[in-house]
Write a protein that holds these residues in place. Structure first.
Motif, PDB file in Angstrom:
ATOM      1  N   GLU A 208       0.832  -1.200   0.000  1.00 46.64           N
ATOM      2  CA  GLU A 208       0.000   0.000   0.000  1.00 46.64           C
ATOM      3  C   GLU A 208       0.870   1.255   0.000  1.00 46.64           C
ATOM      4  O   GLU A 208       2.078   1.200   0.262  1.00 46.64           O
ATOM      5  N   ALA A 209       0.262   2.395  -0.298  1.00 47.05           N
ATOM      6  CA  ALA A 209       0.970   3.675  -0.240  1.00 47.05           C
ATOM      7  C   ALA A 209       1.415   3.956   1.196  1.00 47.05           C
ATOM      8  O   ALA A 209       0.746   3.578   2.152  1.00 47.05           O
ATOM      9  N   VAL A 304      16.737  -1.679 -11.573  1.00 52.60           N
ATOM     10  CA  VAL A 304      15.374  -1.176 -11.747  1.00 52.60           C
ATOM     11  C   VAL A 304      14.462  -1.789 -10.686  1.00 52.60           C
ATOM     12  O   VAL A 304      14.514  -2.999 -10.436  1.00 52.60           O
ATOM     13  N   ILE A 305      13.645  -0.948 -10.060  1.00 53.75           N
ATOM     14  CA  ILE A 305      12.633  -1.412  -9.109  1.00 53.75           C
ATOM     15  C   ILE A 305      11.262  -1.011  -9.643  1.00 53.75           C
ATOM     16  O   ILE A 305      11.023   0.171  -9.917  1.00 53.75           O
ATOM     17  N   LEU A 306      10.387  -1.990  -9.820  1.00 56.02           N
ATOM     18  CA  LEU A 306       8.999  -1.724 -10.184  1.00 56.02           C
ATOM     19  C   LEU A 306       8.168  -1.742  -8.905  1.00 56.02           C
ATOM     20  O   LEU A 306       8.242  -2.698  -8.133  1.00 56.02           O
ATOM     21  N   SER A 307       7.377  -0.716  -8.698  1.00 60.20           N
ATOM     22  CA  SER A 307       6.646  -0.590  -7.434  1.00 60.20           C
ATOM     23  C   SER A 307       5.159  -0.363  -7.680  1.00 60.20           C
ATOM     24  O   SER A 307       4.774   0.283  -8.660  1.00 60.20           O
ATOM     25  N   GLY A 308       4.324  -0.914  -6.775  1.00 59.52           N
ATOM     26  CA  GLY A 308       2.894  -0.673  -6.880  1.00 59.52           C
ATOM     27  C   GLY A 308       2.081  -1.623  -6.011  1.00 59.52           C
ATOM     28  O   GLY A 308       2.632  -2.438  -5.275  1.00 59.52           O
ATOM     29  N   TYR A 309       0.762  -1.525  -6.108  1.00 59.67           N
ATOM     30  CA  TYR A 309      -0.132  -2.418  -5.375  1.00 59.67           C
ATOM     31  C   TYR A 309       0.014  -3.840  -5.905  1.00 59.67           C
ATOM     32  O   TYR A 309       0.239  -4.060  -7.098  1.00 59.67           O
TER      33      TYR A 309
END
Length: 427
Positions: A208-209, A304-309
């Protein structure tokens, strides 16, 4: 060049002067610049391309380490200084860290390092009472190490120590420690001539944010720099709008530009799933394809970092199966618990010299237990800032003389305000 740009007028005038008029044949022109940008420039101007044939293109290679060292030493001698063996090693280490991409300044960088060292030497001499001849003639490793201004205590602190000091995230901390140990062992094996296992450092952060993903990404970059894997160790945070353009052909250029900023460090793509959320004609796929291509090209110079829910990130990998092979590690960031949110608020107040009474902490704990915080650390920090304002109102009204104490009244009013604010946000 855009439609209202006068660069094209300058190019047309230049071509005209080369081919006709009183100056034709009476002067020579040298165009200089970075290879890829110059190639694009010439291809966008057919008149220029025909007048600068490839047979006349001269590529000036980067200076070797030996040549850069010689340029640096000459700069030092020209300024009445010399380098010893130890400072020469530090110079070469700094040059290696600067050699990240095509923006490396070559000889200019070598000269700047020496001039910065001389400036640092001057600032140190000014503070000394006992000055020797060497102080005026030899640049030491300390002089060569960097800025004349000392970083603050928080900047000097090692990233791994900062990670340990973060509230919660025990599983993430353990995973990063395990990864750091693996990198260290592979580095030692390589030094001994043994085959090393390929490092898989590109990662996915889900959660989560407000659960610490961006903060940990920056610490991850610092850890990799300290271990010698990344040269700069900085973090470039971006989202879909930083990578995707509106028109055909522009997205790849925009994405490559952002990747170039991140070389030597970490590219953190927030809400990465948005790159796959558009229609078939959307350019998000082009950004992803360019990203994969550049990751392969800069394999040892970029993480590289992919971020999200979590849910949307799973959909991203289903739509783009090729991404999964390049992002084999996923770190999950859970929502903060009530006790962790309370500790985040307490530390935030402590950071600015405030103290919370036990009654104030009890009020906050009850508030966090029934409010919808989503386990968000930003919410907990905002609560502290609201308490500062509530306390300031009481102090100015003469209700309290202590400027540093936050009591239950401040906590109750802050919690009521935040709850009212969150209700408004839901409407």
């Amino acid at each position: 060049m855009s439609g209202n740009d006068f660069g094209q007028t300058a190019v047309d005038t230049l071509v005209s002067a080369m081919t006709s008029g009183e100056y034709a044949g009476s002067f020579a022109i040298i165009l200089a610049g970075y290879p890829e940008e110059m190639r694009q420039f010439l291809h966008s101007n057919p008149g220029l391309r025909s007048r600068f044939p490839e047979s006349n293109h001269i590529h000036l290679p980067d200076y070797s380490m030996k040549e850069l060292t010689q340029i640096a030493e000459k700069t030092a001698i020209d300024n009445d200084f010399m380098l010893n063996e130890a400072s020469r090693r530090v110079l070469q280490e700094r040059l290696e860290k600067e050699q990240v991409d095509e923006t490396f300044g070559n000889g200019r960088t070598a000269k700047n390092i020496i001039m910065d060292a001389i400036f640092q030497k001057g600032s140190q001499i000014g503070e000394k009472t006992d000055v020797s001849v060497e102080d005026y003639s030899v640049l030491t490793p300390d002089d060569m190490s960097g800025s004349a201004f000392s970083p603050d205590e928080d900047t000097r602190k090692e990233p791994m120590i900062k990670l340990e000091e973060m509230i919660g995230l025990e599983e993430v901390k353990n995973e990063l420690k395990k990864l750091a140990s693996f990198i260290s062992v592979q580095k030692k094996r390589k030094e001994q001539g043994a085959p090393s296992v390929p490092l898989q450092l590109h990662t996915v952060f889900t959660g989560e944010a407000g659960t610490g993903k961006t903060t940990v990404a920056k610490l991850y970059a610092g850890i990799l720099k300290d271990m010698g894997f990344l040269k700069r160790g900085h973090t470039v945070v971006c989202g879909r709008s930083d990578l995707v353009a509106e028109y055909t052909g522009q997205t790849a250029v925009k994405t490559r530009k952002k990747i170039r900023e991140a070389l030597g460090g970490v590219l953190f793509i927030d809400e990465a799933y948005a790159l796959a959320a558009g229609s078939r004609s959307d350019f998000g796929k082009e950004a992803l394809d360019t990203l994969v291509e550049e990751m392969t090209k800069h394999d040892e110079n970029l993480v590289v970092i992919l971020s999200g829910y979590a849910g949307p990130m799973d959909q991203l990998f289903e739509i783009n199966p090729g991404l999964r092979s390049r992002f084999k590690k996923t770190f999950y960031f859970p929502p903060y618990s009530t006790d962790e949110l309370l500790e985040i608020t307490r530390l935030k107040t402590k950071e600015y010299g405030y103290t919370c009474t036990e009654d104030a902490l009890d009020v906050l704990k009850r508030a966090y237990e029934h409010m919808d915080t989503s386990g968000n650390a930003r919410f907990a920090e905002d609560m502290a800032e609201e308490m500062f304002q509530q306390q300031a109102g009481r102090v100015m009204n003469g209700e309290q003389e202590n400027l540093h104490e936050l009591n239950e009244n401040d906590a109750e009013k802050a919690a009521a305000y935040k709850e009212k604010e969150s209700i408004k946000g839901d409407r």
